[in-house]
Design a protein around this motif. Structure first.
Motif, mmCIF file in Angstrom:
data_model
loop_
_atom_site.group_PDB
_atom_site.id
_atom_site.type_symbol
_atom_site.label_atom_id
_atom_site.label_comp_id
_atom_site.label_asym_id
_atom_site.label_seq_id
_atom_site.Cartn_x
_atom_site.Cartn_y
_atom_site.Cartn_z
ATOM 1 N N ASP A 168 -5.290 -25.628 -35.036
ATOM 2 C CA ASP A 168 -5.466 -26.049 -33.649
ATOM 3 C C ASP A 168 -6.943 -26.278 -33.329
ATOM 4 O O ASP A 168 -7.839 -25.762 -34.013
ATOM 5 N N ARG A 169 -7.200 -27.057 -32.293
ATOM 6 C CA ARG A 169 -8.547 -27.309 -31.803
ATOM 7 C C ARG A 169 -8.549 -27.236 -30.278
ATOM 8 O O ARG A 169 -7.551 -27.565 -29.627
ATOM 9 N N LEU A 170 -9.689 -26.811 -29.731
ATOM 10 C CA LEU A 170 -9.827 -26.787 -28.282
ATOM 11 C C LEU A 170 -9.898 -28.213 -27.741
ATOM 12 O O LEU A 170 -10.340 -29.131 -28.441
ATOM 13 N N PRO A 171 -9.485 -28.429 -26.484
ATOM 14 C CA PRO A 171 -9.521 -29.779 -25.916
ATOM 15 C C PRO A 171 -10.961 -30.242 -25.658
ATOM 16 O O PRO A 171 -11.883 -29.434 -25.514
ATOM 17 N N LEU A 172 -11.132 -31.547 -25.619
ATOM 18 C CA LEU A 172 -12.451 -32.157 -25.450
ATOM 19 C C LEU A 172 -13.209 -31.594 -24.256
ATOM 20 O O LEU A 172 -14.407 -31.277 -24.338
ATOM 21 N N GLU A 173 -12.513 -31.449 -23.138
ATOM 22 C CA GLU A 173 -13.197 -31.009 -21.920
ATOM 23 C C GLU A 173 -13.707 -29.577 -22.023
ATOM 24 O O GLU A 173 -14.533 -29.144 -21.203
ATOM 25 N N SER A 174 -13.277 -28.832 -23.016
ATOM 26 C CA SER A 174 -13.745 -27.454 -23.158
ATOM 27 C C SER A 174 -15.148 -27.364 -23.749
ATOM 28 O O SER A 174 -15.825 -26.346 -23.585
ATOM 29 N N PHE A 175 -15.591 -28.419 -24.437
ATOM 30 C CA PHE A 175 -16.911 -28.327 -25.083
ATOM 31 C C PHE A 175 -17.856 -29.481 -24.756
ATOM 32 O O PHE A 175 -19.012 -29.465 -25.176
ATOM 33 N N VAL A 176 -17.398 -30.476 -24.005
ATOM 34 C CA VAL A 176 -18.277 -31.577 -23.599
ATOM 35 C C VAL A 176 -18.684 -31.374 -22.149
ATOM 36 O O VAL A 176 -17.835 -31.188 -21.273
ATOM 37 N N HIS A 177 -19.987 -31.398 -21.919
ATOM 38 C CA HIS A 177 -20.542 -31.185 -20.578
ATOM 39 C C HIS A 177 -21.267 -32.459 -20.132
ATOM 40 O O HIS A 177 -22.049 -33.023 -20.903
ATOM 41 N N GLN A 178 -21.015 -32.904 -18.925
ATOM 42 C CA GLN A 178 -21.630 -34.120 -18.406
ATOM 43 C C GLN A 178 -22.894 -33.788 -17.622
ATOM 44 O O GLN A 178 -22.856 -33.029 -16.652
ATOM 45 N N GLU A 179 -24.011 -34.346 -18.077
ATOM 46 C CA GLU A 179 -25.318 -34.246 -17.424
ATOM 47 C C GLU A 179 -25.975 -32.877 -17.536
ATOM 48 O O GLU A 179 -27.180 -32.772 -17.715
ATOM 49 N N ARG A 180 -25.216 -31.800 -17.417
ATOM 50 C CA ARG A 180 -25.771 -30.452 -17.547
ATOM 51 C C ARG A 180 -24.670 -29.523 -18.027
ATOM 52 O O ARG A 180 -23.487 -29.847 -17.970
ATOM 53 N N TYR A 181 -25.085 -28.348 -18.502
ATOM 54 C CA TYR A 181 -24.122 -27.351 -18.981
ATOM 55 C C TYR A 181 -23.452 -26.696 -17.782
ATOM 56 O O TYR A 181 -24.122 -26.187 -16.869
ATOM 57 N N GLY A 194 -5.372 -21.401 -23.407
ATOM 58 C CA GLY A 194 -3.956 -21.084 -23.248
ATOM 59 C C GLY A 194 -3.100 -21.607 -24.376
ATOM 60 O O GLY A 194 -2.217 -20.894 -24.888
ATOM 61 N N TYR A 195 -3.331 -22.856 -24.779
ATOM 62 C CA TYR A 195 -2.518 -23.437 -25.847
ATOM 63 C C TYR A 195 -2.719 -22.687 -27.157
ATOM 64 O O TYR A 195 -1.749 -22.327 -27.835
ATOM 65 N N LYS A 196 -3.976 -22.445 -27.515
ATOM 66 C CA LYS A 196 -4.283 -21.720 -28.752
ATOM 67 C C LYS A 196 -3.586 -20.354 -28.751
ATOM 68 O O LYS A 196 -2.979 -19.950 -29.747
ATOM 69 N N GLU A 197 -3.686 -19.644 -27.656
ATOM 70 C CA GLU A 197 -3.122 -18.295 -27.583
ATOM 71 C C GLU A 197 -1.595 -18.296 -27.596
ATOM 72 O O GLU A 197 -0.978 -17.299 -27.967
ATOM 73 N N SER A 198 -1.005 -19.429 -27.205
ATOM 74 C CA SER A 198 0.462 -19.498 -27.129
ATOM 75 C C SER A 198 1.117 -19.879 -28.446
ATOM 76 O O SER A 198 2.342 -19.739 -28.584
ATOM 77 N N LEU A 199 0.346 -20.348 -29.408
ATOM 78 C CA LEU A 199 0.921 -20.790 -30.670
ATOM 79 C C LEU A 199 1.592 -19.620 -31.388
ATOM 80 O O LEU A 199 1.033 -18.527 -31.458
#
Length: 246
Positions: A168-181, A194-199
């Motif tokens: 499994d991999r985390l979704p894009l929005e979990s590690f991409v930050h726009q303009e600032r962290y 949630g998805y990772k933990e539910s597998l």
């Protein structure tokens, strides 16, 4: 060409040989990857003999693929070659410091990733071993690595004899930050993990380790504070001995 979305770590290999011709071509092509100052601050040690693989195995906690893979590649951060070049050309190198290690390590890891992508295209299987930096002195001694050379990555390589499920991999929005962290709130963590933990496999992972959450498996068993601190001390001391912390 394989799609990276279907990339798998391969730990079981067939008896089919990986030819020198193929491996050398891929390692040469990988050298076109980006590199600091066009210096190519890396070296690769190729291990094929059963005797040497058996000697390397303890440094990687005797993971079976080290001895079973046709080829083991140890990728090193290398400022020795560049320093020797400088001295041979009436230049005084100043690379016995931590910044130089970081630059060489980044070069080596960029090279490693490019090589992995090229091996994927050829249908080769490989597994990246993070254990390389856990007991580096054993690898240094066995491979006769001089000062200013530090092992940073290991790949076991061969033709796949398995097709494991995709991890499994985390979704894009979990590690991409726009303009600032944007720091994470509890609601964000619930949404991203949630998805990772539910597998089912991760729920089983929690159960067999007698923990309440998947995070506890990582903090209390797999990557503990005690181990991290002890291995950090080993890594820093090895960097000193290899001349990167003078």
């Amino acid at each position: 060409m394989k799609n990276l979305l279907t990339r798998r770590s391969i730990r079981k290999y067939s008896d089919q040989a990986v030819s020198d011709e193929l491996l050398n071509r891929l390692m040469n092509e990988a050298a076109r990857t980006q590199t600091m100052g066009n210096l190519q601050l890396y070296s690769v040690v190729v291990t094929r003999s059963a005797e040497m693989k058996a000697k390397l195995a303890p440094a990687h906690f005797n993971q079976p693929m080290v001895t079973e893979a046709p080829v083991v590649l140890t990728i090193c951060a290398d400022f020795n070659r560049t320093s020797t070049w400088a001295r041979c050309r009436k230049a005084e190198p100043g690379y016995n410091n931590f910044l130089s290690f970081m630059n060489a390590a980044i070069d080596a890891l960029l090279y490693t990733q490019t090589l992995c992508n090229l091996m994927d295209e050829e249908g080769l299987g490989y597994c990246y071993l993070g254990t390389t930096v856990y007991q580096p002195q054993q690898i240094i001694d066995l491979l006769h690595l001089p000062r200013l050379v530090m092992p940073v990555a290991t790949l076991t390589v061969g033709w796949p004899a398995e097709q494991p499920p995709l991890s499994d991999r985390l979704p894009l929005e979990s590690f991409v930050h726009q303009e600032r962290y944007n720091d994470y709130l509890a609601d964000d963590i619930d949404r991203y993990y949630g998805y990772k933990e539910s597998l089912p496999e991760n729920r089983e992972f929690v159960a067999v380790n007698h923990k309440a959450t998947l995070a506890q498996v990582f903090t209390d068993i797999r990557y503990t504070r005690k181990d991290n601190e002890a291995l950090s001390d080993v890594l820093i001391e090895t960097l000193r001995r290899q001349g990167f912390m003078e």
